[in-house]
Design an enzyme around this catalytic site. Structure first.
Site, short mmCIF file in Angstrom:
data_model
loop_
_atom_site.label_atom_id
_atom_site.label_comp_id
_atom_site.label_asym_id
_atom_site.label_seq_id
_atom_site.Cartn_x
_atom_site.Cartn_y
_atom_site.Cartn_z
N GLN A 98 8.29 12.48 16.76
CA GLN A 98 7.91 13.62 16.20
C GLN A 98 8.86 15.46 16.92
O GLN A 98 8.70 15.93 17.87
CB GLN A 98 6.70 14.12 15.34
CG GLN A 98 7.60 15.34 14.52
CD GLN A 98 5.83 16.20 13.95
OE1 GLN A 98 5.35 16.99 14.59
NE2 GLN A 98 5.28 15.70 13.09
N TYR A 180 6.33 25.25 10.13
CA TYR A 180 7.43 25.24 12.33
C TYR A 180 8.72 26.36 11.46
O TYR A 180 8.82 26.17 10.62
CB TYR A 180 7.05 24.12 13.17
CG TYR A 180 5.82 24.02 13.43
CD1 TYR A 180 5.04 24.63 13.43
CD2 TYR A 180 4.51 22.60 12.83
CE1 TYR A 180 3.70 24.67 14.22
CE2 TYR A 180 3.46 22.07 13.10
CZ TYR A 180 2.94 23.70 13.91
OH TYR A 180 1.70 23.12 14.10
N ARG A 227 9.70 14.90 7.98
CA ARG A 227 8.03 14.92 7.28
C ARG A 227 8.61 16.83 6.85
O ARG A 227 9.46 17.27 7.29
CB ARG A 227 7.26 15.29 8.69
CG ARG A 227 6.41 15.20 8.00
CD ARG A 227 5.17 15.31 9.25
NE ARG A 227 3.92 14.33 8.69
CZ ARG A 227 2.55 15.13 9.69
NH1 ARG A 227 2.19 15.91 9.82
NH2 ARG A 227 1.42 13.91 8.80
N GLY A 318 -3.75 9.66 9.68
CA GLY A 318 -4.06 10.47 11.31
C GLY A 318 -5.19 10.88 12.05
O GLY A 318 -5.33 10.19 12.38
N ARG A 319 -6.52 11.09 11.49
CA ARG A 319 -7.25 11.96 12.52
C ARG A 319 -8.21 10.56 12.72
O ARG A 319 -9.17 10.38 13.78
CB ARG A 319 -8.40 12.50 11.92
CG ARG A 319 -7.75 14.06 11.80
CD ARG A 319 -8.08 15.55 10.77
NE ARG A 319 -9.71 15.83 11.16
CZ ARG A 319 -9.60 16.99 12.31
NH1 ARG A 319 -8.12 17.70 12.39
NH2 ARG A 319 -11.32 17.27 12.04
#
Length: 368
Positions: A98, A180, A227, A318-319
């Site tokens: 990424q 971002y 993404r 994810g987590r």
């Protein structure tokens, strides 16, 4: 009983072992912004995922806004990433890097000498940034990018895409989400420019689309994913402009024409953010003919339902991958999931950076 989730999947020219994606997660273990043996071990431990997407990795010294995040713009970093891609491929998984430029979500104390904090406009983001030298400090006020700066940043992403292929990655994911730099251009809150990169939907999308075009020319469309977090709350981008839905539908149509291999939509409502409007997700699914990855607090049942219905082509977790290196096996067998330690997410603990990173046991070890 889940069937599709654990069966082989196709992504462009790649065959994936299953429909499970390990989502990108910043872990801040790249000392000196260089991937190391510990990072290679971390991803290898989790390589039962069909596809791994790495943590956000900067294409430029200017994008290193967080402490200890990796880059992909020099030879030492390329060599470090070769260890990672080799370790993951040896375990039978595929891996995309990424590419994340933090833009205004940054502080100079986290950056190498000579780096600059740049953004579409000179508008500081609310909120604080952790620095190892000064502790928690407010996000810095960025310098507004000149048109030349914008063009240079685009080329940095394109060069990082080439570096990714050299490092052995199967492709790149451009990080256009979570507040971002790319999303800072998309948002009229952070982008107050009056040149060709600001104002209209088409102008705000231009920075991203030019990065995509350059990356495709450099490494091929089957190696370029993206993404997005439509209507996301990260990075101080609320409230959203009235044309936000139109922006994402326009973007999707352009990305579909360019032929990117996947779109990865993240919904952080499970962590307290506003949900992505169903109408926007549906419009993106309808417009985009490539692979659609959905991410956001999934369990096996919901993942299976979204795969079977065609709402998603792949599902990202994810987590749960943090504390469960063998997450795929645990999901498939219905085993209990271990819980992560929030205190060691970004900095390890008394035992060092390994703690809370590569020391979570697989189920067989835990039971033993």
């Amino acid at each position: 009983m889940a069937q599709k989730l654990f069966s082989e999947a196709t992504l462009g020219a790649l065959t994936l072992a299953n429909h499970i994606v390990m989502a990108p997660m910043t872990r801040s273990r790249a000392i000196g912004n260089i991937p190391n043996d510990m990072i290679a071990e971390y991803y290898a431990q989790r390589a039962s995922a069909g596809l791994i997407i790495t943590e956000g990795t900067s294409p430029s010294p200017n994008g290193l806004g967080y402490a200890r995040i990796p880059g992909l713009y020099n030879d030492e970093q390329i060599e470090g990433w070769k260890k990672v891609t080799s370790a993951v491929h040896d375990k039978g998984s595929k891996i995309f890097v990424q590419l994340m430029h933090t833009g205004r979500i940054s502080h100079g104390a986290n950056m190498p000498a000579g780096a600059q904090i740049l953004a579409p406009s000179s508008v500081a983001a609310a909120g604080n940034m952790w620095t190892d030298s000064e502790g928690l400090v407010p996000n810095a006020t960025p310098r507004e990018m000149t048109t030349a700066d914008v063009k240079e940043a685009i080329q940095e992403f394109v060069q990082a895409a080439k570096n990714a292929v050299e490092a052995g990655f199967d492709g790149i994911e451009l990080h256009g989400a979570n507040g971002y730099l790319i999303e800072q251009f998309l948002s009229d809150r952070s982008n107050q420019r009056t040149d060709e990169y600001g104002g209209s939907v088409e102008n705000r999308a231009r920075f991203l689309l030019e990065i995509v075009e350059g990356s495709i020319a450099a490494i091929g469309a089957d190696k370029v994913g993206l993404r997005l977090s439509p209507f996301g709350a990260a990075g101080d981008l609320l409230p959203h402009a009235d044309d936000t839905h139109d922006l994402y539908v326009y973007l999707t149509s352009q990305l579909d024409q360019l032929g990117v291999v996947y779109l990865h939509l993240v919904d952080h409502s499970g962590m307290g953010a506003p949900a992505v409007p169903t109408a926007t997700v549906d419009a993106i699914r309808e417009t985009f003919t490539g692979t659609l990855i959905l991410c956001g607090s999934y369990n096996v049942e919901r993942a299976e339902a979204d795969l079977e219905s065609g709402k998603a082509d792949l599902v990202a977790f994810g987590r749960p991958f943090i504390a469960n290196p063998d997450l795929v096996e645990r999901l498939e067998t219905g085993a209990e999931l271990a819980q992560l330690d929030p205190a060691t997410l970004y900095a390890g603990g008394p035992k060092g950076f390994e703690q809370g990173y590569i020391d979570y046991p697989a189920l067989a070890e835990a039971q033993a």
